[in-house]
Design an enzyme around this catalytic site. Sequence first.
Site: not given
Length: 203
Positions: A128, A146
């Site tokens: 991420k 996220d």
Amino acid sequence: MLRSLVLNEKLRARVLERAEEFLLNNKADEEVWFRELVLCILTSNSSFISAYKSMNYILDKILYMDEKEISILLQESGYRFYNLKAKYLYRAKNLYGKVKKTIKEIADKDQMQAREFIATHIYGIGYKEASHFLRNVGYLDLAIIDRHILRFINNLGIPIKLKSKREYLLAESLLRSIANNLNVQVGLLDLFIFFKQTNTIVK
């Protein structure tokens, strides 16, 4: 709902304005690339606003400090995980001067390979964070997943938890399909989803 947001001219203009900033970062110097790396390390397991505040507090001092001094600065800035992130940032500062050259050379050829390189070689960075970093320096073909984006996926009835690389890639594949259907780059899709859930664009 998401389609209507993507088609909203004012919101789309704001997102595209952010995209232009990302593309300008790609041409910027090492200082900008390092700043984005610091931001993405701090954003992991923290809110963007908290990470951004702490980054601005420490950025002009970090290159001249040891791990303990970085930890103290982070604590002063109100950052929660100051000891752990100080360890990551102390290691990251040794990359200063090589971040842009090393990563750009890979990312210009293959963005997924660049993400793999970052996640493997830079402490405190996962898929991420690596995707977030690459997007912020102008590479828009990777999904930033996220908690807001994960909630969006789960609300579609797809129970992904992102506990493995395989699950991240599966979620990214889904988001890529959605982005293609909406005629928007997958690296910008999170900005629309984030706006849908928070009514802001900050990232």
